[in-house]
Design an enzyme around this catalytic site. Sequence first.
Site, PDB file in Angstrom:
ATOM      1  N   HIS A   5       0.821  -1.203   0.000  1.00 46.89           N
ATOM      2  CA  HIS A   5       0.000   0.000   0.000  1.00 46.89           C
ATOM      3  C   HIS A   5       0.863   1.266   0.000  1.00 46.89           C
ATOM      4  O   HIS A   5       2.057   1.236   0.321  1.00 46.89           O
ATOM      5  CB  HIS A   5      -0.922   0.003   1.221  1.00 46.89           C
ATOM      6  CG  HIS A   5      -0.152  -0.046   2.510  1.00 46.89           C
ATOM      7  ND1 HIS A   5       0.468   1.060   3.050  1.00 46.89           N
ATOM      8  CD2 HIS A   5       0.111  -1.082   3.347  1.00 46.89           C
ATOM      9  CE1 HIS A   5       1.085   0.711   4.165  1.00 46.89           C
ATOM     10  NE2 HIS A   5       0.886  -0.580   4.373  1.00 46.89           N
ATOM     11  N   GLU A  39      -2.413  -7.411   7.159  1.00 47.00           N
ATOM     12  CA  GLU A  39      -1.047  -7.359   7.674  1.00 47.00           C
ATOM     13  C   GLU A  39      -0.904  -8.241   8.904  1.00 47.00           C
ATOM     14  O   GLU A  39      -1.892  -8.630   9.542  1.00 47.00           O
ATOM     15  CB  GLU A  39      -0.675  -5.906   7.995  1.00 47.00           C
ATOM     16  CG  GLU A  39       0.729  -5.697   8.573  1.00 47.00           C
ATOM     17  CD  GLU A  39       1.889  -6.141   7.678  1.00 47.00           C
ATOM     18  OE1 GLU A  39       1.954  -7.353   7.358  1.00 47.00           O
ATOM     19  OE2 GLU A  39       2.739  -5.297   7.331  1.00 47.00           O
TER      20      GLU A  39
END
Length: 200
Positions: free
Chosen positions: A9, A81
């Site tokens: 990201h 994550e």
Amino acid sequence: MLKVILLRHGETAYNADGNRYCGRTDIGLTEKGTAQAGKVFEALKDVTVDAVYSSPLQRACKTAAIASGNQAVVTDERLIEADFGLWEGKTKEEFNAEDPSLWDAWMNDPEAARAGGTGETGGEIVRRVNDFFEELHRKHNGQLVMVVAHNGINRLYLASKLGMPLSNYRRFDMENSAVSYFELDDKNVLTLKKLNATSI
């Protein structure tokens, strides 16, 4: 053959603030992070992507939407994550000052050690991410897919698929919104073609 454009990201406030461990904390992109995703779109706008997948966390979803030119984004919990346990929201310097033994254990054997003492093991992370990509291969064999996820899980997965000890995962430097590209053959053998590139 499955072809994958793999992104981390774009920049978040945690990335900009001494690289605080963001983990499951669901924060958005900075202005710079949004611009980084836009640069990926410009670099790939002439590339036909068959599907777009993302972690459910907003920093990844927004990156995926911008980088793909607002194609439909499918979120998958397996791309979230790592759970960084007691390290969440802290810089490496901060949590090492509290308990350096947790970092030593993680660096020596992330396969079995729990990140931040109470988080996930590297082995658990690799198994869920590998499961995602094996399913993706079955669904999209012969296609090009964009996947937007996170620094920790991306590097652990690549280390595992390239036959490296997981303790070497930090030898990959994966920049915010940089383009990595790999292929998975019909035996799920990974060939890394690009890392931190500007295009495929």
